[in-house]
Scaffold this motif. Structure first.
Motif, short mmCIF file in Angstrom:
data_model
loop_
_atom_site.label_atom_id
_atom_site.label_comp_id
_atom_site.label_asym_id
_atom_site.label_seq_id
_atom_site.Cartn_x
_atom_site.Cartn_y
_atom_site.Cartn_z
N VAL A 35 6.09 -1.11 -15.61
CA VAL A 35 6.51 -0.84 -17.10
C VAL A 35 5.45 -0.76 -18.10
CG1 VAL A 35 8.64 -2.00 -16.79
CG2 VAL A 35 6.83 -3.30 -17.58
N SER A 36 5.58 -0.29 -19.01
CA SER A 36 4.68 -0.16 -20.38
C SER A 36 4.68 -1.31 -21.24
CB SER A 36 4.88 1.18 -21.23
OG SER A 36 5.99 1.17 -21.64
N ILE A 37 3.94 -1.72 -22.06
CA ILE A 37 4.05 -2.98 -22.67
C ILE A 37 5.18 -2.88 -23.73
CG2 ILE A 37 1.55 -3.32 -22.73
CD1 ILE A 37 1.35 -2.24 -25.65
N GLU A 38 5.71 -1.68 -24.11
CA GLU A 38 7.10 -1.66 -25.13
C GLU A 38 8.30 -2.01 -24.66
OE1 GLU A 38 4.79 0.98 -24.59
OE2 GLU A 38 3.50 1.08 -26.25
N VAL A 39 8.41 -1.87 -23.26
CA VAL A 39 9.57 -2.03 -22.48
C VAL A 39 10.08 -3.66 -22.73
CG1 VAL A 39 10.86 -2.31 -20.31
CG2 VAL A 39 9.15 -0.38 -20.90
N THR A 40 11.53 -3.74 -23.42
CA THR A 40 12.04 -4.86 -23.54
C THR A 40 12.64 -5.85 -22.29
OG1 THR A 40 14.30 -3.93 -23.85
CG2 THR A 40 12.74 -4.05 -25.70
N VAL A 41 12.92 -7.05 -22.69
CA VAL A 41 13.56 -7.91 -21.57
C VAL A 41 14.76 -7.30 -21.13
CG1 VAL A 41 14.42 -10.10 -21.19
CG2 VAL A 41 12.23 -10.08 -22.23
N GLU A 42 15.53 -6.64 -22.04
CA GLU A 42 16.89 -6.18 -21.70
C GLU A 42 16.51 -5.05 -20.64
OE1 GLU A 42 20.77 -5.34 -24.07
OE2 GLU A 42 19.10 -4.22 -24.48
N GLU A 43 15.45 -4.37 -20.70
CA GLU A 43 15.37 -3.19 -19.98
C GLU A 43 14.55 -3.54 -18.63
OE1 GLU A 43 14.36 0.26 -23.55
OE2 GLU A 43 12.84 -1.31 -22.83
N MET A 44 13.86 -4.67 -18.60
CA MET A 44 13.37 -5.23 -17.52
C MET A 44 14.31 -5.88 -16.58
SD MET A 44 9.57 -6.68 -18.40
CE MET A 44 9.91 -7.24 -20.03
N LEU A 45 15.44 -6.40 -16.86
CA LEU A 45 16.32 -7.01 -16.36
C LEU A 45 16.77 -6.47 -14.86
CD1 LEU A 45 18.59 -9.18 -18.94
CD2 LEU A 45 17.08 -10.26 -16.97
#
Length: 414
Positions: free
Chosen positions: A353-363
């Motif tokens: 992922v890039s640094i801007e990706v949120t926790v919600e998107e990483m789940l």
């Protein structure tokens, strides 16, 4: 927040006091008196209390707070719809608090436009005529102003409604007319005061999305006032939180959420769903221990794992390009086979992922793999850091845990 963009607006020691005894109130303010004390002794109300900040070119800057916090008052000081009591406002380095009335009108007509909560459309004029009204005041000929107005109408998605009257339009469409009117002058700065507050929730969301799309295309400097924290988080590059005329904190949504500057800010953002805001850049472990492909073999990899206590390490090449992960069990087998490199055990089908990706998107990423998440520079593919699966899960559930703890404390106190 480090910025390389030019400063578009600079606010310096800005004070606004309402009332007849402003000089005494200002002196009390400089001596450290609080708003309540000044009101009691001078019958003056402090609207803005020594505000200092900069807004960068092309930035979406949100001013927010509860009713009476001073947010709309501050916005109106930026173009002197309200005269500041003291301090300075610079636009493109030019101090507009020192301009004459005629010079100020020119600034409003050429450099800054404003969109209000109440649309302020002229009911006896068509959409096209409303949008072109500012150009008419500026003295442009009919053909020129209608051409520019039509371009603005097309930009906000109202093509085909040019000859309609405002009464024939929905609230959302009327606000689009107001936005088009502001854009027609091609301003450098767009001031928006609670522009979407009067709209229904669905229309409001639609207008927010439209505005973000326009901002990505036009790159205007936008100063947006709202009392809605969710709206501020969605729209703002940076957010100002105000209370009683005082700026409590300025920062990105993530900075404010993870490091609130005052108890008021902490309470203000307490119920925000953190997983939609916190990013990989915040959670990642920077400069993690790694395996250098072509240099570290299985034995060297195992040595690094033993020294760090880690079961998995990222692998990079000489340019620090991320290649994948290796696990301790695979490294042991590789060493037993006396292989010289970790190529055969390198796992490449792993989440990045890039640094801007949120926790919600990483789940969703952590459900398909046992590996950590590699945070990389999306252009160069260089490794920036590692986010563990545990940190993603903990951050995703923190909001609910806070609520559970609060309920337990309430039950115990009862």
């Amino acid at each position: 927040m480090k910025e390389n963009r030019p400063v578009k607006i600079k606010v310096e020691d800005l004070v606004l006091i309402f009332g007849k005894n402003k000089e005494n109130a200002l002196q009390m303010l400089k001596e450290g008196s609080i708003k309540k004390e000044i009101l009691s002794k001078t019958q003056c109300t402090v609207g803005i209390n020594q505000a200092n900040f900069e807004i960068y070119e092309g930035e979406f800057f949100v001013i927010m707070g509860l009713s009476g916090s001073g947010k709309s008052t501050l916005l109106r000081c930026l173009n002197r719809l309200i005269e500041p009591t003291s301090g300075n406002v610079y636009v493109n380095g030019d101090n507009i608090t020192r301009k004459s009335h005629r010079e100020l009108l020119d600034v409003r007509r050429t450099e800054m436009s404003m969109v209000f909560q109440k649309f302020g459309l002229l009911p006896h004029r068509t959409v096209l005529e409303n949008v072109a009204f500012g150009l008419e005041l500026r003295g442009e000929d009919k053909e020129t102003r209608e051409t520019k107005a039509q371009q603005a109408i097309d930009t906000v998605g109202l093509h085909g409604f040019e000859r309609q009257s405002p009464a024939q339009l929905s609230g959302g469409m009327q606000q689009r007319v107001g936005l088009a009117r502001a854009l027609t002058n091609d301003p450098e700065v767009l001031l928006m005061d609670e522009a979407f507050s009067a709209l229904d929730p669905l229309i409001k969301t639609e207008m927010q999305d439209e505005l973000l799309g326009l901002q990505n295309k036009l790159k205007k400097t936008v100063v947006f006032v709202t009392h809605d924290l969710d709206e501020a988080i969605k729209l703002g590059d940076r957010i100002v939180i105000m209370k009683d005329g005082i700026i409590e904190q300025i920062g990105t949504a993530e900075e404010i959420l993870t490091n609130p500057a005052t108890p008021y800010v902490e309470a203000f953002v307490k119920k925000v769903d953190r997983k939609t805001i916190i990013t990989a850049g915040t959670l990642m472990h920077e400069k993690p221990t790694h395996v250098r492909f072509g240099k570290d073999g299985p034995e060297g990899t195992l040595r690094k794992m033993r020294s760090t206590g880690l079961d998995v390490l990222p692998v990079v090449d000489e340019q620090n390009t991320f290649l994948g992960f290796v696990w301790v069990a695979d490294a042991v087998q590789c060493a037993n086979r006396q292989e010289k490199t970790v190529e055969s055990i390198l796992l490449t089908n792993v989440p990045t992922v890039s640094i801007e990706v949120t926790v919600e998107e990483m789940l969703p990423l952590i459900t398909a793999t046992r590996s950590p998440i590699a945070v990389i520079d999306w252009d160069s593919k260089r490794l920036l850091g590692i986010v563990s699966q545990n940190s993603v899960v903990i951050e995703a559930t923190r909001f609910n845990e806070q609520e559970i703890t609060k309920l337990k404390e309430h039950a115990n106190n009862s």
